[in-house]
Every structure is written in structure tokens, then in C-alpha cells.
Motif scaffolding. Structure first.
Motif, PDB file in Angstrom:
ATOM      1  N   GLY A  70      -2.866  -0.615 -12.363  1.00 13.99           N
ATOM      2  CA  GLY A  70      -4.188  -1.227 -12.331  1.00 13.99           C
ATOM      3  C   GLY A  70      -4.238  -2.733 -12.530  1.00 13.99           C
ATOM      4  N   GLY A 107       2.174   2.137  -3.386  1.00 12.90           N
ATOM      5  CA  GLY A 107       1.233   2.609  -4.396  1.00 12.90           C
ATOM      6  C   GLY A 107       0.189   1.602  -4.828  1.00 12.90           C
ATOM      7  N   ALA A 108       0.180   0.414  -4.229  1.00 10.85           N
ATOM      8  CA  ALA A 108      -0.864  -0.566  -4.552  1.00 10.85           C
ATOM      9  C   ALA A 108      -2.191  -0.097  -3.957  1.00 10.85           C
ATOM     10  CB  ALA A 108      -0.501  -1.944  -4.000  1.00 10.85           C
ATOM     11  N   ARG A 109      -3.270  -0.667  -4.489  1.00 12.50           N
ATOM     12  CA  ARG A 109      -4.620  -0.333  -4.022  1.00 12.50           C
ATOM     13  C   ARG A 109      -5.332  -1.643  -3.715  1.00 12.50           C
ATOM     14  NH1 ARG A 109      -8.686   0.280  -7.770  1.00 12.50           N
ATOM     15  NH2 ARG A 109      -7.084   0.391  -9.369  1.00 12.50           N
ATOM     16  N   LEU A 110      -5.955  -1.733  -2.537  1.00 10.41           N
ATOM     17  CA  LEU A 110      -6.697  -2.930  -2.151  1.00 10.41           C
ATOM     18  C   LEU A 110      -7.977  -3.012  -2.966  1.00 10.41           C
ATOM     19  CD1 LEU A 110      -6.862  -5.345  -0.158  1.00 10.41           C
ATOM     20  CD2 LEU A 110      -8.066  -3.808   1.405  1.00 10.41           C
ATOM     21  N   LEU A 111      -8.212  -4.164  -3.603  1.00 11.87           N
ATOM     22  CA  LEU A 111      -9.419  -4.360  -4.404  1.00 11.87           C
ATOM     23  C   LEU A 111     -10.438  -5.252  -3.709  1.00 11.87           C
ATOM     24  CD1 LEU A 111      -7.930  -4.993  -7.965  1.00 11.87           C
ATOM     25  CD2 LEU A 111      -8.930  -2.882  -7.079  1.00 11.87           C
ATOM     26  N   TYR A 121      -5.160  -6.977  -4.830  1.00  5.22           N
ATOM     27  CA  TYR A 121      -4.735  -5.589  -4.933  1.00  5.22           C
ATOM     28  C   TYR A 121      -4.601  -5.221  -6.405  1.00  5.22           C
ATOM     29  CZ  TYR A 121      -3.250  -6.473  -0.133  1.00  5.22           C
ATOM     30  OH  TYR A 121      -3.225  -6.814   1.195  1.00  5.22           O
ATOM     31  N   ASP A 133      -1.842  -3.026  -8.827  1.00  3.54           N
ATOM     32  CA  ASP A 133      -0.569  -2.310  -8.839  1.00  3.54           C
ATOM     33  C   ASP A 133      -0.839  -0.874  -9.308  1.00  3.54           C
ATOM     34  OD1 ASP A 133      -0.557  -2.184 -11.700  1.00  3.54           O
ATOM     35  OD2 ASP A 133       0.692  -3.974 -11.866  1.00  3.54           O
ATOM     36  N   PRO A 134       0.156   0.004  -9.313  1.00  7.22           N
ATOM     37  CA  PRO A 134      -0.102   1.395  -9.701  1.00  7.22           C
ATOM     38  C   PRO A 134      -0.680   1.583 -11.103  1.00  7.22           C
ATOM     39  CG  PRO A 134       1.954   1.270  -8.498  1.00  7.22           C
ATOM     40  CD  PRO A 134       1.503  -0.158  -8.748  1.00  7.22           C
ATOM     41  N   LEU A 189       0.838  -1.207   0.000  1.00  3.53           N
ATOM     42  CA  LEU A 189       0.000   0.000   0.000  1.00  3.53           C
ATOM     43  C   LEU A 189       0.870   1.253   0.000  1.00  3.53           C
ATOM     44  CD1 LEU A 189      -2.890  -0.963   2.453  1.00  3.53           C
ATOM     45  CD2 LEU A 189      -2.938  -0.960  -0.054  1.00  3.53           C
TER      46      LEU A 189
END
Length: 133
Positions: A119, A97-101, A114, A116-117, A94
Motif C-alpha cells: 500500500g 502486484g502494484a495497483r494504479l492509484l 501506484y 506497492d503490494p 502491475l
């Protein structure tokens, strides 16, 4: 039976190859290296070679949709056997730059999804007893 070929690279399309290679280098190790074709290559220690190529009008996959622009593949990344190792990896990706999906309860699945930056989906997976890391 002998294999016909060996995997050379897993290639990810993205808008900024160097930035995405830097993200995966921070997550998996290795040093990103530009190649002669404008790609950036990451030789992951003990793992596959990842390559990143620029696509000008890149549209990231949409997880978990199965219709247009669906996920084409994802990476499963082992983080260790304990929840402490999992939590540490979660915080690091996180911060990078990762985003939890996937907001479902991880204890029911032993993994979380997740982006990655750029997508692309990837999973952090807890290693089960007896599983090879």
C-alpha cells in the motif's frame, strides 16, 4: 559544507518484509537479504539500500489524503525517456502486484502514482530531456 551523515537505508514498514522486498527487487534489481534483526534488506544496484521491517498491525498510507494515516513519503522511480519505456514499466509493476492509484492523464504530468503490494505509494516517472537518470 561537509555533510554530517550519509543515508544508510530507506525503511518501509509492512506486514510481510520478504514479499515486499521481492516486489522491489523485481522492480529495481538486487537480491533481498534477511538481516540479523528480522528485517529484509535490498541493496539496489546504483541506488539506495531499501530495508523492510515487519509491523504486526500495519495500516497502509492513504493516498492522496492529508489527514489521518496520510502518506509519509513516496518513491519516484525513473522509467526512461520514451512512452514505450513507460508503458513497459507500467505493465511490469502491475503484473508484479502494484495497483494504479492515479487515474489522471499521464501525458499532462509525465508520471503516474501506484501503490506497492503493502500500500505504499510510488511514482513511475518519465525522464525529461536533460534530466539525469
Amino acid at each position: 559544507m561537509a555533510p554530517v551523515v550519509r543515508v544508510r537505508s530507506v525503511v518501509l514498514d509492512c506486514p510481510d518484509p520478504r514479499a515486499l522486498a521481492d516486489f522491489y527487487a523485481a522492480v529495481l534489481g538486487g537480491t533481498p537479504e534477511p538481516d540479523e534483526d528480522g528485517w529484509v534488506v535490498l541493496r539496489v544496484p546504483g541506488g539506495p539500500r531499501l530495508a523492510f521491517q515487519r509491523v504486526e498491525e500495519f495500516t497502509p498510507p492513504e493516498w492522496p489524503r492529508g489527514d489521518r494515516n496520510a502518506q509519509q513519503f513516496h518513491l519516484d522511480l525513473n522509467v526512461g525517456a520514451t512512452w514505450e519505456e513507460f508503458d513497459a514499466a507500467h505493465e511490469r509493476v502491475l503484473a508484479l502486484g502494484a495497483r494504479l492509484l492515479d487515474l489522471e492523464d499521464r501525458e499532462k504530468k509525465d508520471f503516474q502514482v501506484y501503490a506497492d503490494p503493502a500500500g505504499h505509494p510510488f511514482c513511475l516517472c518519465r525522464i525529461e530531456d536533460g534530466e539525469t537518470p
